[in-house]
Design an enzyme around this catalytic site. Structure first.
Site, PDB file in Angstrom:
ATOM      1  N   PRO A 233       0.829  -1.213   0.000  1.00 30.91           N
ATOM      2  CA  PRO A 233       0.000   0.000   0.000  1.00 30.91           C
ATOM      3  C   PRO A 233       0.859   1.258   0.000  1.00 30.91           C
ATOM      4  CG  PRO A 233      -0.716  -1.564   1.689  1.00 30.91           C
ATOM      5  CD  PRO A 233       0.602  -2.055   1.189  1.00 30.91           C
ATOM      6  N   PRO A 234       0.282   2.390  -0.344  1.00 31.69           N
ATOM      7  CA  PRO A 234       1.047   3.641  -0.311  1.00 31.69           C
ATOM      8  C   PRO A 234       1.516   3.974   1.103  1.00 31.69           C
ATOM      9  CG  PRO A 234      -0.988   3.916  -1.564  1.00 31.69           C
ATOM     10  CD  PRO A 234      -1.072   2.581  -0.887  1.00 31.69           C
ATOM     11  N   GLY A 235       2.724   4.495   1.188  1.00 31.78           N
ATOM     12  CA  GLY A 235       3.247   4.968   2.468  1.00 31.78           C
ATOM     13  C   GLY A 235       3.878   3.918   3.343  1.00 31.78           C
ATOM     14  N   LYS A 238       8.323   1.594   0.508  1.00 24.34           N
ATOM     15  CA  LYS A 238       8.976   0.885  -0.598  1.00 24.34           C
ATOM     16  C   LYS A 238      10.153   1.690  -1.155  1.00 24.34           C
ATOM     17  CE  LYS A 238       5.086   0.678  -2.834  1.00 24.34           C
ATOM     18  NZ  LYS A 238       4.192   1.240  -1.807  1.00 24.34           N
ATOM     19  N   GLU A 455     -24.778  10.269  17.443  1.00 30.24           N
ATOM     20  CA  GLU A 455     -23.551   9.631  17.939  1.00 30.24           C
ATOM     21  C   GLU A 455     -23.830   8.796  19.193  1.00 30.24           C
ATOM     22  OE1 GLU A 455     -21.047   9.603  16.107  1.00 30.24           O
ATOM     23  OE2 GLU A 455     -21.801  11.122  14.712  1.00 30.24           O
ATOM     24  N   ASP A 530     -22.773   6.205   6.915  1.00 29.26           N
ATOM     25  CA  ASP A 530     -23.068   4.927   7.569  1.00 29.26           C
ATOM     26  C   ASP A 530     -23.712   3.949   6.593  1.00 29.26           C
ATOM     27  OD1 ASP A 530     -22.168   6.209   9.833  1.00 29.26           O
ATOM     28  OD2 ASP A 530     -24.178   6.760  10.511  1.00 29.26           O
TER      29      ASP A 530
END
Length: 679
Positions: A233-235, A238, A455, A530
């Site tokens: 995945p990015p970040g 690599k 919430e 949601d």
């Protein structure tokens, strides 16, 4: 090695330099203008001041016998071709004032041809015979005419000389590789700076050892992989891992991006590929790193539209070159991508990219190591336990963890602290994932109340339903795109989810909409996020994970994490319309059952829902332990620190709240936070 570093520095400097403003050219232009001005003055007056005398004044001087006619200042009549006027040059005597002596003053006067006969008579009467001199000003007129053009071209040349040279160099080197050589003294990154990817480090360690001592592997008949593809995945680090390989191995390291190959002109990309491998063979042993190889290595034959595909020709050249060189030459190709699904199969076969190294998101131990690496650059307060922060950041990549440390340092600096505390780290963690709190957003009391009940429905279901994750905190402070958030924290890193956990997650997602319906008898559009999340999870349960008894353990459709238009546009659905209708019914049934479960649970605990919502309106943010107090005791015992008690109620002595440093579980398939506003 020192010679190689100097050469690489010179090459990087030459390649990376950009044309600057040519101050030397400006100075030369000023000097040229000065010389031209001096030459014009010399041409016009011989560097000696000459007085322009009107013709009437000349006649007066002639009558007064003030015109000088001797060897030093002879009277000369200048005849110019093609002009209606002539010029008399000579000198006259200027009488001194008082005791000052008289002096001879050079002059010139313009005579029109119509007055020539009269002038000759007057000159003869004065006994003056002027010398006649013929001049041709054709050359001077030509020079004066072309002088502005020449000056303009000279200015352009000196100002843009560097740009012209660079343009010529670019034209000659258009098909050359843009790979940049990384000098050893400029690359300070080693394996000590890479954390959280121990397995990947072990695999690339073989490359470093081979480049240092090839005979160690060759004496047993083994050969090093021609190419290594790093996927993740990015970040996740690599590119950082590739730079660490260059820092560990004392060999040339060429770095290039996949997009550097492709140009608008046909054949340029393939030429650059060939030139890159030629450079690598000349510098062997060496490493060639291609970042974002999916820009040039995508599937062939899946392009949308016709015409010549320059990218495919570049990929063909890359395939031929990778298959043509021998690993005994010491050239190793390392590539990185986060889209391995779109790469051409011919690029991934053994003999080209022999090894694929997966660089995943770090686990809790890896996150702690990454935090320690980045924490060396900042000042932490005493007693800060990075292990606690690591447990509270599941699903965070290495880049996000580095950003957490940086944001915490900036926050501590704004607050005037001498070190980063746990509070700054927790706030920075929430900011990186969900955005900064928007306390300045003006909300009406009606919207605040609706958000609080929304919430509160999520939070209460997290506490009451079994198979849910522990609640971290719930807030009605706007953050990012949402007006409120409910966050939970997994007890440990999770890589799989049970069916009961997924069903409980669906019910929790429905809690906000159900709470609005129960309390207000009406609903809002705040549950859009949601609904989207719950629908995606329910569809994957039916189509991918085989969790529907009616549909069975069958995968419906080929599901990829990313869409590849060139491949997916022609892919036909592998199930019938009747099956699609049954899938929709099963997805609807899962969501309806979750909605009904959430509704029954919240109606049965309506009193606790009211207490949680009122506490949120009063204190805005509650953590998991305070929600648990309300569920267990029906009231809030330990309010948040620094908060005032609600009017008309006397709160007991404040106790230090339970310290919970956590983050929502962002690992699929459950979301990390349930927002109270459209996302």
């Amino acid at each position: 090695m020192a010679q190689f570093d100097r050469n690489s520095q010179r090459e990087n400097k030459n390649r990376g330099s950009e044309p600057n403003f040519n101050w030397r050219g400006v100075i030369l232009i000023v000097i040229a203008f000065s010389l031209i001005a001096m030459a014009m003055l010399f041409y016009r007056g011989g560097m000696q001041p000459v007085e322009d005398v009107p013709y009437n004044r000349f006649l007066e001087l002639l009558e007064n016998k003030q015109i000088v006619n001797d060897k030093n200042y002879p009277l000369v009549l200048v005849v110019e071709d093609g002009r209606p006027t002539q010029t008399l040059r000579g000198a006259y005597v200027r009488q001194g004032i008082g005791s000052a002596p008289s002096q001879q003053v050079p002059f010139r006067t313009t005579i029109y041809l119509t007055f020539t006969n009269d002038l000759q008579q007057k000159l003869a009467a004065a006994g003056i015979q002027p010398a006649i001199k013929t001049e041709s000003n054709m050359l001077a007129q030509t020079v004066v005419g072309f002088l502005p053009i020449a000056l303009f071209l000279l200015v352009l040349y000196f100002l843009f000389r560097q740009q012209i040279r660079m343009a010529g160099k670019g034209a000659l080197n258009f098909g050359k590789s843009k790979a940049r050589m990384l000098a050893r003294d400029k690359n300070k990154i080693t394996f000590r700076d890479v954390a959280g990817v121990e397995e990947a480090k072990d695999e690339v360690q073989e490359l470093v050892e081979f480049l240092r001592d090839p005979k160690k592997f060759q004496k047993l008949g083994g050969r090093i992989p021609k190419g290594v593809l790093m996927v993740g995945p990015p970040g996740t680090g690599k590119t950082l891992l590739a730079r660490a390989i260059a820092g560990e191995a004392d060999v040339p390291f060429f770095s290039i991006s996949g997009s550097d190959f492709v140009e608008m002109f046909v054949g340029v990309g393939a030429s650059r590929v060939r030139d890159m491998f030629e450079q690598g063979k000349k510098s062997a042993p060496c490493i060639i790193f291609i970042d974002e190889i999916d820009a040039v290595g995508r599937h062939r034959g899946h392009g949308v539209g016709g015409g010549h595909d320059e990218r495919e020709q570049t990929l063909n050249a890359l395939l031929v070159e990778m298959d043509g060189f021998d690993t005994q030459e010491g050239v190793i190709i390392i590539a990185a991508t986060n889209r391995p699904d779109v790469l051409d199969p011919a690029l991934l076969r053994p003999g080209r990219f022999d090894r694929q190294i997966t660089v995943n998101l770090p686990d809790v131990k890896g996150r702690e190591e990454i935090l320690r690496v980045h924490a060396k650059k900042v000042k932490l307060a005493e007693g800060v336990d990075l292990a606690v922060v690591a447990r509270g950041t599941p699903g965070y990549s290495g880049a996000e963890l580095a950003n957490v440390i940086n944001e915490a340092a900036l926050l501590a600096a704004r607050r005037g602290l001498k070190g980063i505390t746990l509070a700054e780290l927790e706030e920075a963690r929430d900011k990186v994932r969900w955005g900064k709190e928007r306390r300045s957003l003006a909300l009406s009391e009606k919207e605040k109340e609706n958000t609080a009940y929304h919430e509160a429905g999520h939070a209460l279901l997290l506490e009451l339903l079994p198979h849910t994750e522990p609640l971290h905190k719930v807030t009605i402070i706007p953050r990012g795109p949402s007006l409120g958030s409910t966050m939970w924290l997994p007890e440990e890193d999770k890589y799989t989810n049970r069916k009961n956990e997924l069903l409980a997650g669906l019910a929790v997602s429905m809690g906000g909409r159900v709470s609005e319906e129960i309390v207000f008898g009406d609903i809002t559009n705040g549950a859009r996020g949601d609904i989207k999340t719950a629908t995606a999870i329910a569809r994957r349960m039916v189509c991918e994970w085989g969790m529907s008894e009616k549909m069975g353990m069958v995968e419906y459709g080929e599901h990829e994490d990313y869409v590849f238009l060139g491949r997916d546009i022609s892919r036909a659905r592998d199930y019938s319309e009747a099956t699609a209708e049954q899938i929709d019914q099963e997805v609807r049934k899962l969501l309806d059952d979750a909605y009904q479960l959430a509704k029954e649970t919240l109606i049965a605990h309506r009193d606790k829902l009211e207490v949680i919502a009122k506490a949120l309106l009063e204190f805005e943010t509650l953590d998991g332990s305070q929600i648990k107090e309300i569920v267990d005791h029906g009231r809030l015992i330990n309010p948040p620190p620094g908060a005032s008690p609600p009017p008309g109620k006397k709160m007991p002595a404040e106790k230090p709240p339970k310290q919970v440093v956590a983050a929502p579980d962002v690992t699929p398939p459950l979301p990390g936070a349930l927002g109270g506003a459209p996302a």
